[in-house]
Write an enzyme that holds these catalytic residues in place. Structure first.
Site, short mmCIF file in Angstrom:
data_model
loop_
_atom_site.label_atom_id
_atom_site.label_comp_id
_atom_site.label_asym_id
_atom_site.label_seq_id
_atom_site.Cartn_x
_atom_site.Cartn_y
_atom_site.Cartn_z
N LYS A 1 11.45 -18.11 23.33
CA LYS A 1 12.15 -16.85 23.07
C LYS A 1 12.98 -16.52 24.31
O LYS A 1 12.65 -16.95 25.41
CB LYS A 1 11.15 -15.72 22.84
CG LYS A 1 10.22 -15.96 21.67
CD LYS A 1 10.65 -15.19 20.46
CE LYS A 1 9.69 -15.34 19.32
NZ LYS A 1 10.35 -15.56 18.04
N HIS B 1 9.61 -22.33 6.53
CA HIS B 1 11.01 -22.13 6.11
C HIS B 1 11.97 -23.11 6.77
O HIS B 1 13.06 -23.34 6.27
CB HIS B 1 11.44 -20.67 6.32
CG HIS B 1 11.76 -20.30 7.73
ND1 HIS B 1 10.81 -19.96 8.65
CD2 HIS B 1 12.94 -20.22 8.38
CE1 HIS B 1 11.40 -19.68 9.80
NE2 HIS B 1 12.68 -19.83 9.68
N HIS C 1 6.95 -25.50 12.59
CA HIS C 1 8.37 -25.89 12.49
C HIS C 1 8.68 -27.17 13.28
O HIS C 1 9.27 -28.11 12.75
CB HIS C 1 9.29 -24.77 13.00
CG HIS C 1 9.06 -23.44 12.34
ND1 HIS C 1 8.72 -23.33 11.02
CD2 HIS C 1 9.14 -22.17 12.81
CE1 HIS C 1 8.60 -22.03 10.71
NE2 HIS C 1 8.83 -21.32 11.78
N ARG D 1 0.81 -1.22 0.00
CA ARG D 1 0.00 0.00 0.00
C ARG D 1 0.84 1.27 0.00
O ARG D 1 0.35 2.34 -0.31
CB ARG D 1 -0.88 0.01 1.25
CG ARG D 1 -2.21 -0.65 1.02
CD ARG D 1 -3.10 -0.46 2.18
NE ARG D 1 -2.38 -0.71 3.43
CZ ARG D 1 -2.96 -0.87 4.60
NH1 ARG D 1 -4.26 -0.79 4.71
NH2 ARG D 1 -2.25 -1.10 5.69
N LYS E 1 15.80 -25.45 5.36
CA LYS E 1 17.14 -25.36 5.97
C LYS E 1 17.98 -26.55 5.51
O LYS E 1 17.50 -27.67 5.43
CB LYS E 1 17.03 -25.33 7.50
CG LYS E 1 16.47 -24.00 8.03
CD LYS E 1 16.52 -23.94 9.53
CE LYS E 1 15.75 -22.74 10.06
NZ LYS E 1 16.52 -21.52 10.14
#
Ligand code: BG6
Length: 486
Positions: free
Chosen positions: A338, A176, A238, A47, A180
């Protein structure tokens, strides 16, 4: 000689973090290392009121930031930049697609990839608008970024909307982790060697541990992350995909559907969690302030965009059972978080102890272990027991270490380089089929339902640690320990 591919790659979300940090640097590398790129066209859509020159300047900055200086070359960049175009389009406004139609006029015979790197809530609108503008050709493909949905119901709604416009063979659901290098190598290790298969089952394997640990916090993604949490952000996709590749039966070929059929069987064999299991076999945590590499970092609740008192988990550890003959009674432990002590993603396969130990040092904790390291320093280690030099007969574990960078002395491709090239060549092997995604959500949903009714909040852990102490307790209860604690 094979013709160099000609394609139009259209990025929705072209100014977003993923495009600038990962996708365009990946294309820079592929462009640099491909002999003939004259047929490449990359059209970014978003945008933002920009023109192509403004966009090229933005991508230039990003590439300089995210590509290591030794690999960034202004001459290579200048050639790559000629492939880039920008269109300011609001993906929700049908009339805006006229601009895209004009740009793509006369190119229906070329491969056309629509890469949707936007919120999944826009996927249905984008697909409908593409179809209404007659932009979906037989050679078109659509790439869907995760998270694909929030639950089985929302994933189904998205998949149905996309399926109205694209056939399943045109849909590339990206994870993703599957791109790897080490994940590819796990497939090579299992199915290219004969020595592992006889050991790859319950008689030889004691336990499996999959750890996806990050030192980063939620950064600027607080709003997204708080809605999803670690279970949806990392486990549903994952971690489960790694588990599938590790646990699946040997497929009869590397045909995409042969592999995906085998992965699906693993997902369907995952033992469902009852509400009691959720309490006893899953630990959820949330980071508090702490230190990462000697630097003080705030707790999750003090990160930007995080609502007061939220109970979203930033850490999950769980014991998973795969109910089939091969893996009966072998615990699989999954763990992700995390703000952990180290950035480290790896799969650890601990083999059973020798049936009768006669050598000093060969206690039950010293087992053969295969470690498949995804990051950092991709590689494979096999831990074996060897005699300690000297007069005494004493053994201790040593590592046979295959470091990919050291062994192959070539730069490892980033996951997105491989996955983007696979989309262009139409190879679906590393992309999730719809039934896999459904099976994963089917298994994950009851965990969220149980958490929603439980009054105990996520367990706190200090940033810079391996998660709540309950995570160690989860595995110690089975008489085992996480690799870094052994
Ligand atoms: C993404 C998650 O899919 O994977 C992020 O949304 C996470 O939260 C990232 O940080 C981790 O990827 P990698 O390749 O850095 O391990």
């Amino acid at each position: 000689m094979a013709q160099p591919p000609c394609f139009d790659l259209i990025f929705f979300g072209g100014t977003g973090d993923l495009a600038l940090r990962k996708l365009l640097p990946a294309l820079y590398y592929r462009h640099r290392d491909t002999v003939d790129c004259s047929g490449w066209r990359i059209i970014a859509v978003s945008r933002q009121a920009l023109d192509t020159a403004g966009y090229v300047a933005m991508v230039h900055e990003a590439c300089k930031q995210f590509i290591p200086a030794k690999d960034f070359d202004e001459a290579v960049w200048t050639a790559f930049a000629t492939r880039l175009e920008y269109l300011a389009i609001d993906a929700t406004v049908p009339a805006d697609y006229d601009k895209l139609a004009t740009a793509l006029a006369g190119s229906a015979e070329r491969i056309r990839v629509f890469y949707l790197s936007t919120a999944a809530s826009l996927f249905a609108d984008i697909c409908d608008n593409l179809a209404a503008a007659n932009l979906v050709t037989p050679l078109s493909r659509v790439v869907l970024e995760k998270p694909l949905g929030f639950s089985l119901a929302s994933a189904t709604a998205i998949n149905e909307a996309v399926a109205r416009i694209f056939t399943e063979k045109q849909i590339f659901r990206i994870d993703h982790y599957l791109g790897k290098e080490t994940v590819q190598n796990l497939i090579a290790l299992r199915f290219g060697n004969s020595i592992f298969e006889p050991l790859w089952h319950r008689a030889a394997v004691r336990d499996v541990q999959i750890t996806l640990a990050e030192t980063v916090g939620v950064g600027e993604r607080g709003e997204y992350y708080d809605r999803y949490g670690a279970l949806r952000d990392m486990v549903q996709n994952h971690a489960l995909q790694l588990l599938c590749i590790l646990a699946m039966e040997p497929p009869s070929s590397i045909d995409p559907d042969e592999i995906r059929d085998e992965k699906l069987k693993v997902l369907r064999a995952l033992r469902p969690f009852t509400p009691d299991d959720v309490r006893n076999k899953i630990v959820r945590g949330q980071y508090r302030a702490g230190a990462i590499e000697g630097r003080a970092v705030p707790g999750y609740l003090d990160e930007p965009g995080i609502p007061d008192g939220t109970t979203t988990e930033t850490f999950v550890a769980m014991r998973v059972d795969v109910d089939n003959w091969r893996w009966a009674r072998v615990p699989f432990y999954l763990r992700t978080g995390k703000r952990m002590q180290e950035r480290m993603s790896e799969i650890v396969i601990n083999f059973r102890a020798v049936p009768h130990a006669i050598l000093p040092g060969n206690d039950a904790g010293n087992v053969n272990r295969l470690v498949i390291r995804l990051q950092p320093d991709e590689g494979i280690e096999l831990h074996v027991l060897a005699k300690v030099p000297g007069a005494d007969m004493r053994v201790k574990p040593v590592k046979l270490d295959l470091d990919f960078a050291e062994t192959f002395k070539t730069r490892q491709w980033d996951a997105y380089e491989r996955l983007l090239m696979d989309v262009i060549s139409g190879n679906l092997t590393l992309f999730m089929r719809r039934d896999e995604l459904d099976a994963a959500w089917h298994w994950i949903d009851p965990i969220h339902s149980a958490w929603a009714t439980q009054s105990d909040p996520p367990k706190p852990y200090s940033a810079g640690t391996w998660g709540p102490t309950a995570s160690s307790a989860l595995i110690v209860r089975d008489g085992l320990c996480w690799k870094e604690e052994s």
